[in-house]
Design an enzyme around this catalytic site. Sequence first.
Site: not given
Length: 213
Positions: A16, A92, A127, A155, A166
């Site tokens: 995104k 969301r 990531r 993260r 998630r």
Amino acid sequence: MPPPMMIIAGPPGSGKGTLCENIQRATNVVHLSTGDLLRVEVKQATELGKKAEEFMSKGKLVPDALIIAMVLQRLKQKDIKERGVLLDGFPRTGGQAEALKKAGVKFDVMVLLEVSEKSLMERSAGRRLDPQTGTIYHLKFNPPPSDVLPRVVIRPDDQPEKQKFRIEVFNKTKAELVAAYQDILLPINADQPIQRVYEEFVRKSMAKKQSKL
Ligand code: AMP
């Protein structure tokens, strides 16, 4: 002509943020990521940040009551009124979509990025976050510069078990979002290189004449 109002939705790691950066390069539209807004609150240890962190570190959604007012407030600001918005990571839930509708915020398009679960897991594994600037990199697809590399971190919500969780969270509320924006839905295959995702977005949004880009 009113400015573009777009929602960018997709599971965690679907790209995104990257798609928003590409759209932003070609337009003047404001990129508003609720994940980024919340991370700033956490870093500054505000009341909201302290409450939000409890949920974020577990990969859970921050309760609607905490996040909706913050987003509605931001959407009223002058830059967004003038230049439009790429709303990344919000709404969301059905409740958040409902709150936008009640506040009279209308959108032209809801982009839905579609990616297989296997790719999502691979992407999150590589990531990295630069804690100084908040920039998100990927060791393979978008590596950090050599001076930034030593300080990047994973993260907390990118740990494999949290990422899996998630994805499940996203899948649970996806149907509510699709139902709320059925009329402006624009599904995009995000299981392809970044540039192709952007090209598909441009092609499809032009074809639908929903985007005012
Ligand atoms: P993101 O960077 O968009 O993946 O968001 C990171 C985390 O921030 C999420 O896992 C949630 O804990 C929280 N968050 C971001 N946007 C929302 C939202 N619209 N509703 C609830 N929680 C959110």
